[in-house]
Design a protein around this motif. Structure first.
Motif, mmCIF file in Angstrom:
data_model
loop_
_atom_site.group_PDB
_atom_site.id
_atom_site.type_symbol
_atom_site.label_atom_id
_atom_site.label_comp_id
_atom_site.label_asym_id
_atom_site.label_seq_id
_atom_site.Cartn_x
_atom_site.Cartn_y
_atom_site.Cartn_z
ATOM 1 N N GLU A 325 -74.888 -56.986 -17.633
ATOM 2 C CA GLU A 325 -74.910 -55.857 -18.471
ATOM 3 C C GLU A 325 -74.021 -54.576 -17.914
ATOM 4 O OE1 GLU A 325 -78.538 -53.400 -18.792
ATOM 5 O OE2 GLU A 325 -79.250 -55.005 -17.632
ATOM 6 N N ASN A 326 -73.511 -53.758 -19.149
ATOM 7 C CA ASN A 326 -72.913 -52.630 -18.632
ATOM 8 C C ASN A 326 -71.487 -52.825 -17.921
ATOM 9 O OD1 ASN A 326 -74.983 -51.522 -19.637
ATOM 10 N ND2 ASN A 326 -75.805 -50.330 -17.870
ATOM 11 N N VAL A 327 -70.667 -53.416 -18.614
ATOM 12 C CA VAL A 327 -69.264 -53.810 -18.055
ATOM 13 C C VAL A 327 -68.093 -53.004 -18.989
ATOM 14 C CG1 VAL A 327 -67.726 -55.653 -17.595
ATOM 15 C CG2 VAL A 327 -70.099 -56.106 -17.097
ATOM 16 N N PHE A 328 -67.230 -52.426 -18.422
ATOM 17 C CA PHE A 328 -65.968 -51.735 -18.885
ATOM 18 C C PHE A 328 -64.847 -52.248 -18.159
ATOM 19 C CE2 PHE A 328 -63.939 -47.444 -19.582
ATOM 20 C CZ PHE A 328 -63.425 -47.665 -20.727
ATOM 21 N N VAL A 329 -63.940 -52.555 -19.052
ATOM 22 C CA VAL A 329 -62.544 -53.033 -18.701
ATOM 23 C C VAL A 329 -61.565 -52.109 -19.297
ATOM 24 C CG1 VAL A 329 -62.519 -55.157 -19.917
ATOM 25 C CG2 VAL A 329 -60.893 -54.960 -18.170
ATOM 26 N N ASN A 330 -60.756 -51.641 -18.933
ATOM 27 C CA ASN A 330 -59.930 -50.500 -19.510
ATOM 28 C C ASN A 330 -58.377 -50.640 -18.701
ATOM 29 O OD1 ASN A 330 -59.368 -48.133 -21.197
ATOM 30 N ND2 ASN A 330 -59.649 -47.057 -19.426
ATOM 31 N N ASN A 331 -57.604 -50.339 -19.694
ATOM 32 C CA ASN A 331 -56.050 -49.900 -19.426
ATOM 33 C C ASN A 331 -55.642 -50.887 -18.333
ATOM 34 O OD1 ASN A 331 -53.944 -48.145 -19.403
ATOM 35 N ND2 ASN A 331 -54.456 -46.990 -17.543
ATOM 36 N N CYS A 332 -55.769 -52.302 -18.678
ATOM 37 C CA CYS A 332 -55.046 -53.284 -17.783
ATOM 38 C C CYS A 332 -53.964 -54.008 -18.505
ATOM 39 C CB CYS A 332 -56.335 -54.304 -17.358
ATOM 40 S SG CYS A 332 -57.625 -53.643 -16.286
ATOM 41 N N ILE A 333 -53.230 -54.519 -17.668
ATOM 42 C CA ILE A 333 -51.832 -55.246 -18.108
ATOM 43 C C ILE A 333 -51.789 -56.821 -17.570
ATOM 44 C CG2 ILE A 333 -49.628 -55.533 -18.207
ATOM 45 C CD1 ILE A 333 -49.461 -52.391 -17.796
ATOM 46 N N VAL A 334 -51.746 -57.716 -18.570
ATOM 47 C CA VAL A 334 -51.244 -59.175 -18.143
ATOM 48 C C VAL A 334 -49.832 -59.171 -18.356
ATOM 49 C CG1 VAL A 334 -51.376 -61.319 -18.720
ATOM 50 C CG2 VAL A 334 -53.582 -59.834 -18.961
ATOM 51 N N VAL A 335 -49.207 -59.313 -17.246
ATOM 52 C CA VAL A 335 -47.569 -59.388 -17.658
ATOM 53 C C VAL A 335 -47.241 -60.675 -18.466
ATOM 54 C CG1 VAL A 335 -47.432 -58.358 -15.320
ATOM 55 C CG2 VAL A 335 -47.224 -60.816 -15.718
ATOM 56 N N ASP A 336 -46.011 -60.299 -19.287
ATOM 57 C CA ASP A 336 -45.552 -61.355 -19.890
ATOM 58 C C ASP A 336 -45.147 -62.821 -19.242
ATOM 59 O OD1 ASP A 336 -44.778 -62.465 -22.581
ATOM 60 O OD2 ASP A 336 -42.590 -61.588 -22.324
ATOM 61 N N GLY A 337 -45.379 -63.719 -19.540
ATOM 62 C CA GLY A 337 -45.154 -65.117 -18.855
ATOM 63 C C GLY A 337 -46.355 -65.517 -17.944
ATOM 64 N N ALA A 338 -47.632 -64.833 -17.829
ATOM 65 C CA ALA A 338 -48.521 -65.046 -17.174
ATOM 66 C C ALA A 338 -49.247 -66.245 -17.864
ATOM 67 C CB ALA A 338 -49.440 -63.990 -17.028
ATOM 68 N N LYS A 339 -49.856 -67.077 -17.126
ATOM 69 C CA LYS A 339 -50.568 -68.288 -17.716
ATOM 70 C C LYS A 339 -51.893 -67.964 -17.768
ATOM 71 C CE LYS A 339 -50.766 -72.843 -18.620
ATOM 72 N NZ LYS A 339 -49.908 -73.268 -19.895
ATOM 73 N N LEU A 340 -52.472 -67.769 -19.298
ATOM 74 C CA LEU A 340 -53.857 -67.210 -19.290
ATOM 75 C C LEU A 340 -54.192 -67.695 -20.550
ATOM 76 C CD1 LEU A 340 -54.746 -64.521 -17.664
ATOM 77 C CD2 LEU A 340 -54.722 -63.409 -19.815
ATOM 78 N N ASN A 341 -55.535 -68.272 -20.520
ATOM 79 C CA ASN A 341 -56.249 -68.696 -21.580
ATOM 80 C C ASN A 341 -56.789 -67.567 -22.553
ATOM 81 O OD1 ASN A 341 -56.037 -71.330 -20.436
ATOM 82 N ND2 ASN A 341 -57.852 -71.209 -19.343
ATOM 83 N N HIS A 342 -57.638 -66.479 -21.883
ATOM 84 C CA HIS A 342 -58.227 -65.643 -22.776
ATOM 85 C C HIS A 342 -58.043 -64.376 -22.006
ATOM 86 C CE1 HIS A 342 -60.927 -68.977 -23.619
ATOM 87 N NE2 HIS A 342 -60.934 -68.749 -24.672
ATOM 88 N N LEU A 343 -58.068 -63.331 -22.731
ATOM 89 C CA LEU A 343 -58.285 -61.820 -22.009
ATOM 90 C C LEU A 343 -59.645 -61.812 -21.602
ATOM 91 C CD1 LEU A 343 -56.180 -59.561 -24.077
ATOM 92 C CD2 LEU A 343 -55.694 -60.142 -21.987
ATOM 93 N N ILE A 344 -60.592 -61.745 -22.477
ATOM 94 C CA ILE A 344 -61.765 -61.824 -22.149
ATOM 95 C C ILE A 344 -62.910 -62.959 -22.576
ATOM 96 C CG2 ILE A 344 -64.231 -60.531 -22.638
ATOM 97 C CD1 ILE A 344 -61.803 -58.657 -21.620
ATOM 98 N N PHE A 345 -63.419 -63.956 -21.794
ATOM 99 C CA PHE A 345 -64.051 -65.074 -22.028
ATOM 100 C C PHE A 345 -65.537 -64.899 -21.496
ATOM 101 C CE2 PHE A 345 -64.337 -69.652 -21.041
ATOM 102 C CZ PHE A 345 -64.873 -69.896 -22.197
ATOM 103 N N ILE A 346 -66.690 -65.093 -22.451
ATOM 104 C CA ILE A 346 -68.061 -65.157 -22.044
ATOM 105 C C ILE A 346 -68.568 -66.584 -22.162
ATOM 106 C CG2 ILE A 346 -70.388 -64.354 -22.709
ATOM 107 C CD1 ILE A 346 -68.855 -61.522 -23.822
ATOM 108 N N LYS A 347 -69.070 -67.116 -21.118
ATOM 109 C CA LYS A 347 -69.286 -68.616 -21.264
ATOM 110 C C LYS A 347 -70.624 -68.967 -20.711
ATOM 111 C CE LYS A 347 -66.343 -68.931 -17.003
ATOM 112 N NZ LYS A 347 -65.411 -69.889 -16.155
ATOM 113 N N THR A 348 -71.446 -69.666 -21.420
ATOM 114 C CA THR A 348 -72.671 -69.959 -20.992
ATOM 115 C C THR A 348 -73.219 -71.256 -21.503
ATOM 116 O OG1 THR A 348 -75.023 -69.267 -20.597
ATOM 117 C CG2 THR A 348 -73.778 -68.825 -22.784
ATOM 118 N N ASN A 349 -74.306 -71.585 -21.473
ATOM 119 C CA ASN A 349 -74.867 -73.046 -21.807
ATOM 120 C C ASN A 349 -76.404 -72.945 -21.783
ATOM 121 O OD1 ASN A 349 -76.211 -73.957 -19.377
ATOM 122 N ND2 ASN A 349 -73.875 -74.092 -18.632
ATOM 123 N N GLU A 350 -77.155 -74.006 -22.418
ATOM 124 C CA GLU A 350 -78.502 -73.960 -22.703
ATOM 125 C C GLU A 350 -79.248 -74.121 -21.425
ATOM 126 O OE1 GLU A 350 -79.657 -77.374 -25.252
ATOM 127 O OE2 GLU A 350 -79.611 -78.738 -23.355
#
Length: 459
Positions: A325-350
């Motif tokens: 809880e209580n997470v803040f991501v601000n003013n960040c850059i992913v450079v062009d050409g980077a290999k990325l799946n998501h900017l923000i990814f929340i993952k869980t399971n049962e």
């Protein structure tokens, strides 16, 4: 004679007092502002502490044994003095493991390289550590702090892992999978730590590069970290952590950049990531471990960072059984050409339980993303799906996710939110979240409760 003795005692008292004053550690507070509320982080200031050069303790270029011993002795001396800075001067210093003590700053000077041994024997005996959210006795992290207070790693030099051995452990043969299966079952049975030894010929559980374990008032600043056997920087069950102005390059298996786990009051800023896995991954224990320790990852701000490569800019989970809880991501850059799946990814399971709430992201820019800007998935099990059965079903409540002012060039989707029908996701807000090109659907959403707010202005 008596006067002389009194004078000597007086002079000793003055000298001792001055030494204590010189070596004292000043605790300073940093005020961190965030949309969920401001908080303070206490960090150590070593500006008045004595400096101890490892050469004076017998360190020798190219001599692993002498340098390892010298660093350990310098750390012990700094600790005995009530605080001190252990200085690694310019040059290439081959070393084994480094174990911190309280009130110590390990300072890597410009032009200095700490080159860590690739021999697993140099990281024994086993220490109280963890593997993918499960506590165990494992090879020592290359740099390890356990129950320490007021510690720092600073400087403009480099920390580098040699990968000769670790890279041969990247594969997951049957023997390795059986070992982590054994650990999972021990954790599920709440077995004591002394029964969870993972140091044998088959487990090959790689150590973290840097782990701050159950420690507080931590500063990591300025250094370059190259290569890592496993997760690179791992604040674990720690509080008051500042990580700033560091550069990480690690492209091995599971090479996340920074993994705050069950840690609180954390600031990550002005860092550069070039990763083989997530740049930053926030975690809080796997299954019974998170439920047992009951320590959420909380109050974490990430700002002014650059990502050159990585699976995600920010991942939450999948080990999140203690809650995030209580997470803040601000003013960040992913450079062009980077290999990325998501900017923000929340993952869980049962199997995870825990919870995710109060997650804020703003002012992010990126080039092409292989998948999309926001991903939330509730059935991410990786190898665990077939390796072990579900022992106990615990769903993860996910709510209050806020994204604003985010721009990408090319994505498959803006958001893909796949909730569990047994516990739908709610309160997700996207404002001014844009992409120049969207190859598939703008939004792919399943299992929201009625009235969920998903708002997006998309090009």
């Amino acid at each position: 004679m008596k006067k002389l003795l009194v004078l000597m005692l007086f002079c000793y008292s003055i000298s001792s007092s001055l030494a204590q004053q010189r070596n004292r550690i000043i605790e300073t507070k940093i005020n961190v502002k965030a949309p969920f509320g401001n908080y303070n982080i206490t960090v150590p200031d070593f500006s008045k502490a004595v400096k101890l050069n490892i050469v004076d303790f017998g360190a020798a270029l190219g001599n692993k044994e002498k340098t390892t011993t010298a660093i350990a002795q310098a750390i012990s001396k700094a600790h005995e003095l009530g605080g001190g800075t252990v200085v690694v001067p310019a040059g290439e210093w081959l070393t084994g493991k480094i174990h911190f003590k309280s009130n110590v700053n390990l300072h890597i000077e410009k032009g200095a390289l700490l080159l860590f041994s690739a021999d697993p024997a140099d990281y024994l005996p086993a220490v109280h550590s963890s593997w993918e959210g499960m506590e165990c006795l494992n090879y020592s992290p290359l740099i390890y702090a356990y129950k320490c207070k007021n510690i720092a790693i600073t400087g403009e030099g480099e920390l580098r892992a040699q990968m000769n051995t670790w890279k041969t452990w990247f594969s997951r043969p049957k023997a390795h999978m059986e070992s982590i299966k054994r650990l999972y079952n021990l954790v599920s049975a709440y077995a004591p730590l002394n029964e969870r030894s993972m140091v044998n010929d088959t487990a090959n559980l790689r150590p973290h590069f840097i782990q701050f374990n159950r420690s507080e008032n931590i500063l990591l600043e300025g250094v370059t970290i190259t290569n890592s056997p496993f997760w690179t920087v791992h604040p674990y069950l720690s509080k008051n952590v500042v990580i700033r102005n560091i550069n990480i390059y690690a492209h091995g298996h599971n090479n996340d950049g920074i993994d705050p786990e069950m840690s609180q009051n954390v600031l990550i800023e002005n860092c550069q990531f070039d990763q083989g896995d997530d740049a930053i991954a926030i975690k809080s224990g796997r299954n019974p471990e998170g439920w047992r320790l009951k320590t959420p990852s909380k109050n974490i701000v990430i700002q002014n960072c650059t990502v050159k490569n990585g699976h995600q800019l920010l991942a939450l989970g999948s080990e999140l059984s203690g809650g995030i809880e209580n997470v803040f991501v601000n003013n960040c850059i992913v450079v062009d050409g980077a290999k990325l799946n998501h900017l923000i990814f929340i993952k869980t399971n049962e199997r995870m339980g825990g919870y995710v709430k109060n997650i804020y992201a703003s002012n992010l820019t990126s080039g092409k993303i292989d998948l999309g800007i926001l991903g939330i998935e509730t059935d991410v099990l990786y190898q665990w799906r077939t390796l072990v059965p579900t022992v106990k079903v615990k769903l993860t409540p996910i709510s209050k996710i806020y994204l604003e002012n985010i721009q990408s060039t090319n994505v498959k989707f803006i958001s893909r939110i796949l909730g569990d029908k047994r516990l739908p996701i709610h309160t997700v807000s996207l404002k001014s979240v844009k992409a120049d090109t969207i190859l598939k659907n703008r939004h792919i959403h399943e299992n929201f409760i009625s009235g969920s707010a998903v708002k997006s202005k998309v090009k």
